[in-house]
Scaffold this active site. Sequence first.
Site, short mmCIF file in Angstrom:
data_model
loop_
_atom_site.label_atom_id
_atom_site.label_comp_id
_atom_site.label_asym_id
_atom_site.label_seq_id
_atom_site.Cartn_x
_atom_site.Cartn_y
_atom_site.Cartn_z
N ASN A 41 2.52 2.32 12.94
CA ASN A 41 2.01 1.11 12.21
C ASN A 41 0.92 1.15 11.35
O ASN A 41 0.11 0.41 11.07
CB ASN A 41 1.77 0.05 13.04
CG ASN A 41 2.99 -0.43 13.88
OD1 ASN A 41 4.18 -0.59 13.46
ND2 ASN A 41 2.99 -1.00 15.10
N ASP A 51 1.27 -4.60 10.95
CA ASP A 51 2.05 -5.10 12.15
C ASP A 51 0.94 -5.73 13.32
O ASP A 51 0.70 -5.21 14.28
CB ASP A 51 2.96 -4.02 12.85
CG ASP A 51 4.19 -3.73 11.88
OD1 ASP A 51 4.42 -4.45 11.09
OD2 ASP A 51 4.91 -3.14 12.46
N VAL A 83 1.05 -1.26 -0.02
CA VAL A 83 0.15 -0.01 -0.19
C VAL A 83 0.86 1.24 0.04
O VAL A 83 1.87 1.20 0.85
CB VAL A 83 -0.85 -0.05 1.04
CG1 VAL A 83 -1.64 1.24 1.18
CG2 VAL A 83 -1.89 -1.23 1.27
N ASP A 137 -0.11 -3.67 18.64
CA ASP A 137 0.76 -2.75 18.37
C ASP A 137 0.19 -1.61 17.83
O ASP A 137 0.50 -0.92 16.80
CB ASP A 137 1.71 -3.27 17.66
CG ASP A 137 3.19 -2.40 17.55
OD1 ASP A 137 3.26 -1.48 18.32
OD2 ASP A 137 4.38 -2.89 17.11
N GLU A 166 1.34 -8.72 14.89
CA GLU A 166 2.10 -9.78 15.31
C GLU A 166 1.87 -9.93 16.84
O GLU A 166 1.90 -11.12 17.64
CB GLU A 166 3.59 -9.88 15.15
CG GLU A 166 4.42 -8.70 15.78
CD GLU A 166 5.72 -8.75 15.31
OE1 GLU A 166 6.21 -9.69 14.66
OE2 GLU A 166 6.51 -7.45 15.67
#
Length: 364
Positions: free
Chosen positions: A238, A251, A124, A233, A253
């Site tokens: 991010n 992000d 993106v 997060d 995770e």
Amino acid sequence: MATAPRPRTTTRDPQELARRLTCWLTGRLPGATAVDVRVPASNGLSSETLLFDIEHPEPPVRACALRLAADPAAYTVFPVYDLPRQYRTLRLVADRTDVPVPRVLWLEEDPEPLGAPFFVMERVEGRVPPDVMPYTYEGNWLHAASDAERERLEAASVGLLARLHDQVPVGEAEFLRTPGTGSPLRDHVDGQRAYYAWVVDGLSRSPLIEDAFARLDALWPRDEGAAVLSWGDARIGNVIYDGFEPAAVLDWEMAALAPREVDLGWMIYLHRFFQDLTVSFGQRGLPGFLRRDRVEARYAELTGHTPRDMDFHILYAALRHAVVMLRVAYRQVHFGEASVPADPDTLILHHDSLRAMVQGSYGD
């Protein structure tokens, strides 16, 4: 901070990765070639990102990003990198919300092609508030924006959390629950205790972090609140922005099932971390941006949920960040980029503000 060396983010050879990626891509899309393969300068310290384009007569997309599990030999920041879990989270958010996330294309669970599992998503275009130097410092697009433009970005970013928390059916996110037998919040905190134990195994412990865990217990919410899909997060660094509007949330995770306030505390504190750091180096920063009172009020307006026990959750965010920073510091020691001081707490860049939180003297 201005002169400290940036920790290395990879131990892999980008040219070798490019060769192996092309071999793998040809098997998924006959006749395709991965071109312009590169590691972005902003690559993180956990899982790694490759950017590349697909050269093919009819590619599903042309511009791609690849998220690769960390090299186990690179003194990883986290003990486990569950790429299928991240891929599944992205699919769930894309299918069940209007939160913008990159379109995921392929998941490769076999470590053989690139040395670790990975997934490929559409790249993106846009801009991201920088971490180094932080967007609170002068000289970047967000700092140079007008107050009205930053307020627009702030409102849209808090709106991401509101929509994520409200729109994802919790039952479909059960795979994100932290293992344990307690409540979602208790299991989440216990998971962080286990992570801290892993970080300091065989190394100097942090009295400050251990004091912060004890302070959490003293501040524990009477009503923890229902769990939602927590981004984990949740910070503007991010997010890819098109102008001042979110174009893609990245992000995942650290995604989990947790109370809404876990994300809110993280968003508020991670900005405050950069703001405090900037002020300590003699700059004004962005004192009116992402203020706690504004974030909480806007979230309540959007969701009808008034954030609760935010002293607990902001302390929890600072504590979680401290454990990550301690691991990053020990990683630098491992690679000979730093040495362990007499007081291991000073390895945590925000140790003064974390100590103030533990003592109850940290201001809003």
